[in-house]
Design a protein around this motif. Sequence first.
Motif, PDB file in Angstrom:
ATOM      1  N   ARG A  25       0.842  -1.197   0.000  1.00 49.74           N
ATOM      2  CA  ARG A  25       0.000   0.000   0.000  1.00 49.74           C
ATOM      3  C   ARG A  25       0.878   1.248   0.000  1.00 49.74           C
ATOM      4  O   ARG A  25       2.005   1.240   0.506  1.00 49.74           O
ATOM      5  N   ASP A  26       0.338   2.352  -0.545  1.00 52.67           N
ATOM      6  CA  ASP A  26       1.160   3.552  -0.739  1.00 52.67           C
ATOM      7  C   ASP A  26       1.693   4.123   0.569  1.00 52.67           C
ATOM      8  O   ASP A  26       2.827   4.598   0.635  1.00 52.67           O
ATOM      9  N   GLY A  27       0.886   4.070   1.646  1.00 51.34           N
ATOM     10  CA  GLY A  27       1.361   4.594   2.926  1.00 51.34           C
ATOM     11  C   GLY A  27       2.546   3.818   3.460  1.00 51.34           C
ATOM     12  O   GLY A  27       3.481   4.395   4.024  1.00 51.34           O
ATOM     13  N   ALA A  28       2.506   2.500   3.291  1.00 49.34           N
ATOM     14  CA  ALA A  28       3.627   1.663   3.722  1.00 49.34           C
ATOM     15  C   ALA A  28       4.838   1.890   2.825  1.00 49.34           C
ATOM     16  O   ALA A  28       5.989   1.925   3.286  1.00 49.34           O
ATOM     17  N   LEU A  29       4.587   2.071   1.538  1.00 51.86           N
ATOM     18  CA  LEU A  29       5.674   2.273   0.570  1.00 51.86           C
ATOM     19  C   LEU A  29       6.555   3.450   0.955  1.00 51.86           C
ATOM     20  O   LEU A  29       7.787   3.339   0.973  1.00 51.86           O
ATOM     21  N   VAL A  30       5.935   4.584   1.279  1.00 43.10           N
ATOM     22  CA  VAL A  30       6.715   5.794   1.536  1.00 43.10           C
ATOM     23  C   VAL A  30       7.372   5.788   2.912  1.00 43.10           C
ATOM     24  O   VAL A  30       8.222   6.635   3.194  1.00 43.10           O
ATOM     25  N   SER A  31       6.997   4.840   3.768  1.00 44.36           N
ATOM     26  CA  SER A  31       7.600   4.792   5.103  1.00 44.36           C
ATOM     27  C   SER A  31       8.630   3.667   5.250  1.00 44.36           C
ATOM     28  O   SER A  31       9.205   3.491   6.325  1.00 44.36           O
ATOM     29  N   LEU A  32       8.882   2.925   4.167  1.00 44.69           N
ATOM     30  CA  LEU A  32       9.878   1.860   4.226  1.00 44.69           C
ATOM     31  C   LEU A  32      11.279   2.417   4.432  1.00 44.69           C
ATOM     32  O   LEU A  32      11.628   3.479   3.899  1.00 44.69           O
ATOM     33  N   LYS A  33      12.087   1.670   5.167  1.00 45.35           N
ATOM     34  CA  LYS A  33      13.498   1.984   5.345  1.00 45.35           C
ATOM     35  C   LYS A  33      14.349   0.945   4.607  1.00 45.35           C
ATOM     36  O   LYS A  33      13.856  -0.136   4.244  1.00 45.35           O
ATOM     37  N   VAL A  34      15.593   1.278   4.402  1.00 45.28           N
ATOM     38  CA  VAL A  34      16.515   0.362   3.721  1.00 45.28           C
ATOM     39  C   VAL A  34      16.529  -1.002   4.400  1.00 45.28           C
ATOM     40  O   VAL A  34      16.547  -2.047   3.756  1.00 45.28           O
ATOM     41  N   LYS A  35      16.493  -1.011   5.719  1.00 46.64           N
ATOM     42  CA  LYS A  35      16.603  -2.256   6.484  1.00 46.64           C
ATOM     43  C   LYS A  35      15.408  -3.189   6.292  1.00 46.64           C
ATOM     44  O   LYS A  35      15.481  -4.378   6.606  1.00 46.64           O
ATOM     45  N   HIS A  36      14.314  -2.658   5.768  1.00 47.53           N
ATOM     46  CA  HIS A  36      13.101  -3.470   5.650  1.00 47.53           C
ATOM     47  C   HIS A  36      13.131  -4.430   4.468  1.00 47.53           C
ATOM     48  O   HIS A  36      12.237  -5.274   4.340  1.00 47.53           O
ATOM     49  N   PHE A  37      14.115  -4.283   3.598  1.00 50.08           N
ATOM     50  CA  PHE A  37      14.234  -5.232   2.482  1.00 50.08           C
ATOM     51  C   PHE A  37      15.480  -6.076   2.673  1.00 50.08           C
ATOM     52  O   PHE A  37      16.575  -5.556   2.869  1.00 50.08           O
ATOM     53  N   ASP A 119       3.937  12.308   2.667  1.00 49.57           N
ATOM     54  CA  ASP A 119       2.750  11.457   2.594  1.00 49.57           C
ATOM     55  C   ASP A 119       2.758  10.743   1.249  1.00 49.57           C
ATOM     56  O   ASP A 119       3.685  10.891   0.462  1.00 49.57           O
ATOM     57  N   ALA A 120       1.699   9.989   1.002  1.00 52.59           N
ATOM     58  CA  ALA A 120       1.653   9.170  -0.214  1.00 52.59           C
ATOM     59  C   ALA A 120       1.115   9.919  -1.423  1.00 52.59           C
ATOM     60  O   ALA A 120       1.140   9.384  -2.536  1.00 52.59           O
ATOM     61  N   GLN A 121       0.646  11.148  -1.248  1.00 56.65           N
ATOM     62  CA  GLN A 121       0.017  11.855  -2.362  1.00 56.65           C
ATOM     63  C   GLN A 121       0.983  12.096  -3.518  1.00 56.65           C
ATOM     64  O   GLN A 121       0.593  12.039  -4.692  1.00 56.65           O
ATOM     65  N   THR A 122       2.249  12.353  -3.198  1.00 58.49           N
ATOM     66  CA  THR A 122       3.249  12.544  -4.247  1.00 58.49           C
ATOM     67  C   THR A 122       3.392  11.289  -5.100  1.00 58.49           C
ATOM     68  O   THR A 122       3.487  11.355  -6.327  1.00 58.49           O
ATOM     69  N   VAL A 123       3.382  10.143  -4.440  1.00 59.64           N
ATOM     70  CA  VAL A 123       3.515   8.865  -5.143  1.00 59.64           C
ATOM     71  C   VAL A 123       2.278   8.590  -5.986  1.00 59.64           C
ATOM     72  O   VAL A 123       2.381   8.151  -7.139  1.00 59.64           O
ATOM     73  N   ILE A 124       1.108   8.849  -5.428  1.00 57.91           N
ATOM     74  CA  ILE A 124      -0.139   8.621  -6.170  1.00 57.91           C
ATOM     75  C   ILE A 124      -0.175   9.470  -7.431  1.00 57.91           C
ATOM     76  O   ILE A 124      -0.539   8.998  -8.517  1.00 57.91           O
ATOM     77  N   ARG A 125       0.233  10.746  -7.322  1.00 61.82           N
ATOM     78  CA  ARG A 125       0.277  11.627  -8.493  1.00 61.82           C
ATOM     79  C   ARG A 125       1.261  11.094  -9.523  1.00 61.82           C
ATOM     80  O   ARG A 125       0.995  11.117 -10.733  1.00 61.82           O
ATOM     81  N   MET A 126       2.423  10.630  -9.058  1.00 58.50           N
ATOM     82  CA  MET A 126       3.429  10.100  -9.976  1.00 58.50           C
ATOM     83  C   MET A 126       2.885   8.899 -10.736  1.00 58.50           C
ATOM     84  O   MET A 126       3.067   8.777 -11.950  1.00 58.50           O
ATOM     85  N   PHE A 127       2.204   7.994 -10.051  1.00 61.56           N
ATOM     86  CA  PHE A 127       1.632   6.822 -10.704  1.00 61.56           C
ATOM     87  C   PHE A 127       0.617   7.243 -11.771  1.00 61.56           C
ATOM     88  O   PHE A 127       0.650   6.769 -12.904  1.00 61.56           O
ATOM     89  N   LYS A 128      -0.291   8.130 -11.405  1.00 58.60           N
ATOM     90  CA  LYS A 128      -1.324   8.562 -12.340  1.00 58.60           C
ATOM     91  C   LYS A 128      -0.707   9.209 -13.583  1.00 58.60           C
ATOM     92  O   LYS A 128      -1.100   8.905 -14.722  1.00 58.60           O
ATOM     93  N   GLN A 129       0.263  10.091 -13.381  1.00 56.98           N
ATOM     94  CA  GLN A 129       0.891  10.779 -14.501  1.00 56.98           C
ATOM     95  C   GLN A 129       1.659   9.814 -15.396  1.00 56.98           C
ATOM     96  O   GLN A 129       1.667   9.957 -16.622  1.00 56.98           O
TER      97      GLN A 129
END
Length: 219
Positions: A25-37, A119-129
């Motif tokens: 989900r977009d909210g989780a995406l933008v809060s991920l850290k390097v260590k989470h992968f 927040d996730a709005q920047t990512v959502i806009r990027m996806f749409k565009q």
Amino acid sequence: MMPAASMLDKCDRAMVALVALTGIRDGALVSLKVKHFIPSIKRVHQDPRSVETKFGKEIFSFLFPIGKEFETEFMDWHKLLVGELKYEPEDPLFPKASHASGKGKRIGVYELVPLHLGDAQTVIRMFKQTFERAGLPPFTPHRFRDMLVAEGYKRCRTVAQFKAWSQNLGHATPKTTLASYGKIPTLEQGRLILDGANKNSEKRYSADQVAALLNDQDD
């Protein structure tokens, strides 16, 4: 259709790739850290102590096997962050871009700074565009979850496989997956029914064949 000239471009491409690979989900995406992968096992740990997960759930998502091009894009980004940009485990997996000010890693008139997106709005806009530039409807990140469930219906051959597919999306039970993403297109519905009726035969129907059969009936 997405440019890959700058670091910001690469970051955008990696975000699209990871959403396609996990349905995160977009909210989780933008809060991920390097260590989470964890690259060695290709797993994303959506840890609710620092990741914005739905209902504060802990989710372990392995990369879905839906395409090497997506996997390569994201894995290369992770290597770039850790190897070239020297990002630490607590740094954001997808850092913020800001106007160049002499600090951070320069990328033309912008620079990547080791801060999470607000927040996730920047990512959502990027996806749409991105989709609109490709001449497609302005899809949001959440639509990738629909795509992944549709792939699960096609690929999973056992109850255990579908359970794992569902769990990988963060669903507690397959019932959630079936109830929320349970719609199967009419042509696919027809193909599955026809194949089931011919289970002792080697004949398998394509979507085009089903469409032709339905058109014959309509005529």
